[in-house]
Enzyme design. Structure first.
Site, PDB file in Angstrom:
ATOM      1  CB  THR A   1      -0.920   0.030   1.237  1.00 56.39           C
ATOM      2  OG1 THR A   1      -0.136   0.365   2.401  1.00 56.39           O
ATOM      3  CG2 THR A   1      -1.592  -1.328   1.465  1.00 56.39           C
ATOM      4  CB  CYS A   2       0.222   4.864  -0.227  1.00 55.76           C
ATOM      5  SG  CYS A   2      -1.104   5.057   0.981  1.00 55.76           S
TER       6      CYS A   2
ATOM      7  NE  ARG B   1       0.565  -1.375   6.914  1.00 56.05           N
ATOM      8  CZ  ARG B   1       1.099  -1.272   8.137  1.00 56.05           C
ATOM      9  NH1 ARG B   1       2.063  -2.094   8.519  1.00 56.05           N
ATOM     10  NH2 ARG B   1       0.662  -0.375   8.994  1.00 56.05           N
TER      11      ARG B   1
ATOM     12  N   PRO C   1     -10.450   1.967   8.010  1.00 58.82           N
ATOM     13  CG  PRO C   1     -12.538   2.498   7.086  1.00 58.82           C
ATOM     14  CD  PRO C   1     -11.360   3.105   7.801  1.00 58.82           C
TER      15      PRO C   1
ATOM     16  CD  GLU D   1      -3.720  13.720   0.446  1.00 58.30           C
ATOM     17  OE1 GLU D   1      -3.757  12.657   1.079  1.00 58.30           O
ATOM     18  OE2 GLU D   1      -2.693  14.422   0.354  1.00 58.30           O
TER      19      GLU D   1
END
EC number: 1.2.1.70
Length: 435
Positions: free
Chosen positions: A49-50, A52, A120, A207
């Site tokens: 993921t971004c 990890r 989540p 963002e």
């Protein structure tokens, strides 16, 4: 069971390094193939993921004396596939084994190890990582769904998914807003009964505005306006959101947007205010003083503070939201303590299952070995009988050899217990024999 997780995350590595060790889908498939070819593991799941990158490896053949060398091999492979020097990873890479690895995976899936506590989205990412690994093994081996990830690793991930569901059900870990964008949307839900029939104006295209837009669309908003200085950026954001309910405004059309909006969320980098007292006064006249929520997330502020003097205007700044977030974070911290207790219970349950499985495997292996011995001796006895040898002699030899061979392994175990001073094990062994 030997399960190893190695990885880096937002706590141990910079964004620049995390980008270097990220796995695209193509690279992930190549990595799974490499791990299999190098015999580093029977089954592997790669989570990327971004925030990890983690590799979960299961290798049931690693003996204690081989463990350190195996970990070194896995770390060397990780560095090699990303073309990174080992020295660049030394202070950033972490690894956990067995119970620590199980606990870590469950904490990750429950959002306890996330940048935003309790978020989540990570559970869906873990599920996707597992699904991609399953699909790889199915394709690689040309087998059906019955022959995929090892049963131990599969059971671990299934247990993790049920644990995360239990944490969401039994705690309030995901109930309170802990991001600025989400807190702004939560305020809207508190002030208005429903967001679905409201008109929303978002000022900016960064963002935070993107996150706010996603939250609002998820809650059924049907009329959303985005006002931005640069139309191209607003168009790019609308393309990412993929919703038919969005209208783009220029900043020169901001007054028109204010005249319609029930909720205004502003987050730009403007050095001067964009929404003045006079603009909001005109808007409220047009709106016949219906309630309006103004959330100014920008620093410096986009909205003149004096608008609070106007009737039916609810005005919140980034500081107000931060107070809400801090309170909610405190609530999530309390919920995380409950979540840790649930994880401890489920981790213990997983290892209880593993003990039973390992014992069953041991018993099955021993019985299969005993049956092989029996078959071998029986064939020899039958051959001797066919040669006309004495049946009594053959039966005596058969029973003696069978007894000696079957008792060989238990005898070695008892001798080891004696050498190790395992009196409890010997006592248990003796009590079984007496029965």
């Amino acid at each position: 069971m030997t399960i190893l997780v190695l990885g880096i995350n937002h706590k141990t590595a910079t964004v620049a390094l995390r980008e270097k060790v990220a796995f695209s889908e193509e690279k992930r498939l190549s990595a799974l193939n490499q791990i299999e070819q190098l015999k580093l593991a029977q089954s592997t799941v790669i989570l990327s993921t971004c925030n990890r990158t983690e590799v979960y490896l299961h290798n049931k053949f690693i003996q204690p004396e081989q463990n350190s060398a195996w970990i070194d091999e896995c770390v060397a492979w990780f560095a090699a596939i990303h073309q990174i020097q080992l020295t660049d990873l030394q202070d950033c890479l972490y690894f956990y084994q067995n119970q620590q690895a199980v606990t870590h995976l469950m904490r990750v899936a429950c959002g306890l190890d996330s940048l935003i506590l309790g978020e989540p989205q990570i559970l869906g990412q873990v599920k996707q990582a597992y699904q991609l690994a399953e699909e790889y093994y199915q394709r690689a081996h040309g087998l059906g769904k019955s022959a995929v990830i090892s049963s131990e690793l599969s059971r671990l991930f299934q247990k993790t998914f049920s644990t995360a569901k239990r944490v969401r059900t039994e705690t309030n870990i995901g109930e309170s807003a802990v991001s600025v964008a989400y807190a702004a949307c939560s305020l809207g839900r508190q002030i208005f009964e429903s967001l679905q029939e409201l008109t929303i104006l978002l000022v900016g295209a960064g963002e935070t505005i993107e996150l706010a837009a996603r939250h609002l669309l998820r809650h059924g908003v049907k009329k959303l306006m985005i006002a931005n200085r640069t139309r191209a950026r607003a168009e790019a954001l609308v393309a990412k959101l993929e919703s038919p309910f969005i209208e783009i405004l220029s900043l020169s059309e901001l007054q028109d947007g204010l005249n319609q909006a029930d909720i205004v969320i502003s987050s730009t980098g403007s050095p001067t205010t964009l929404i003045s007292y006079e603009m909001m006064k005109q808007a409220q006249i047009q709106r016949r003083y219906r309630p309006v929520l103004i959330v100014d997330i920008a620093v410096p502020r986009d909205v003149e503070e004096s608008i609070v003097k106007l009737d039916s205007v609810y005005h919140y700044t980034v500081d107000d939201l931060q107070n809400i977030i801090n309170h909610n974070l405190s609530e999530r911290e309390k919920a995380s303590e409950q979540a840790e207790e649930i994880i401890a219970e489920e981790c213990a349950a997983f290892f209880e299952w593993l003990k039973v499985r390992q014992a069953s495997n041991l018993i099955r292996t021993y019985r299969e070995s005993a049956d092989e011995i029996r078959q071998e001796l029986l064939e020899k006895a039958q051959f001797s009988l066919s040669q006309g040898e004495s049946a009594d002699k053959i039966l005596d030899e058969f029973s003696t050899k069978l007894m000696n061979k079957l008792l060989h392994s238990p005898t070695l175990v008892m001798q080891t217990m004696v050498k190790q001073g395992d009196s409890r094990g010997l006592q248990n062994f003796l009590s079984v024999i007496k029965k």
